[in-house]
Design a protein around this motif. Structure first.
Motif, PDB file in Angstrom:
ATOM      1  N   ASN A   1     -48.610  48.343 -27.364  1.00 35.33           N
ATOM      2  CA  ASN A   1     -49.721  49.283 -27.465  1.00 35.33           C
ATOM      3  C   ASN A   1     -49.911  49.935 -26.104  1.00 35.33           C
TER       4      ASN A   1
ATOM      5  N   GLY B   1     -48.799  53.150 -34.717  1.00 37.92           N
ATOM      6  CA  GLY B   1     -49.932  53.245 -33.802  1.00 37.92           C
ATOM      7  C   GLY B   1     -50.557  54.622 -33.738  1.00 37.92           C
TER       8      GLY B   1
ATOM      9  N   LYS C   1     -59.783  58.861 -34.115  1.00 39.32           N
ATOM     10  CA  LYS C   1     -58.444  58.345 -34.358  1.00 39.32           C
ATOM     11  C   LYS C   1     -57.603  59.474 -34.936  1.00 39.32           C
TER      12      LYS C   1
ATOM     13  N   GLU D   1     -52.883  52.389 -30.534  1.00 41.80           N
ATOM     14  CA  GLU D   1     -52.887  51.110 -31.234  1.00 41.80           C
ATOM     15  C   GLU D   1     -51.507  50.456 -31.193  1.00 41.80           C
ATOM     16  N   HIS D   2     -51.455  49.186 -31.546  1.00 41.93           N
ATOM     17  CA  HIS D   2     -50.193  48.449 -31.581  1.00 41.93           C
ATOM     18  C   HIS D   2     -49.213  49.084 -32.567  1.00 41.93           C
TER      19      HIS D   2
END
Length: 184
Positions: free
Chosen positions: A83, A107, A139, A159-160
């Motif tokens: 991430n 992600g 997001k 994000e991961h």
């Protein structure tokens, strides 16, 4: 090109022309680059620069920056499980991301509200858990061919990567050239 004002901060997104062929060419030379190396230093990336520069010029003009600018970039591979923690680019005017390879669940990018902890509940924004922290973010789910532009001061994270493959983006920094005035 679509412009949104998130947290009263402009964010621009657009899709590059013929991105499928462009991305094939970029993936073919992806192994030539090391982390941190200037991505626009060799001829194979000229097609990307030829599309990005006029778009950034339009955004800069819209924001009142008529001065010339420089562009630098680096390949940003994100391996499975990685991430990118919250950060910003205080030394550049615009942060730009171009997405080359984006496996599903690799992600989303989170653009954090620059106002910090606030009580205003933006219905378009999200927070960590039911507005408990009052630290909203937007997001954005990237797709191949997407160009994302936002001010360098915006804190953002990724994000991961929960996919089974590497995600490849190009992180681009735009620096406005200010002319120095000499007073005699």
């Amino acid at each position: 090109m679509k412009r949104q004002n998130l947290f009263c901060t402009p964010v621009w997104t657009t899709m590059l022309d013929d991105y499928e062929n462009l991305n094939k060419e970029l993936l073919a030379v992806a192994g030539k680059y090391r982390m941190g190396e200037n991505y626009f230093g060799i001829p194979e990336t000229q097609k990307l620069a030829d599309q990005v520069v006029p778009i950034v010029r339009k955004v800069a003009d819209e924001c009142g920056y008529t001065q010339p600018f420089t562009i630098s970039g680096r390949q940003n591979p994100m391996a499975v499980g990685q991430n990118n923690t919250p950060h910003h680019h205080p030394d550049c005017m615009f942060a730009v991301v171009y997405y080359v390879k984006v496996p599903e669940k690799s992600g989303d990018i989170l653009l954090h509200d620059p106002r910090g902890s606030i009580l205003w509940q933006d219905p378009e924004a999200r927070t960590d858990v039911n507005w408990q922290s009052y630290r909203p973010y937007h997001k954005i789910t990237p797709v191949p061919g997407m160009l994302l532009i936002f001010p360098g001061y915006v804190v953002h994270s990724v994000e991961h990567n929960l996919s089974d493959d590497v995600r490849i983006s190009i992180a681009i920094s735009i620096f406005i050239i200010y002319r120095k005035h000499i007073i005699f």
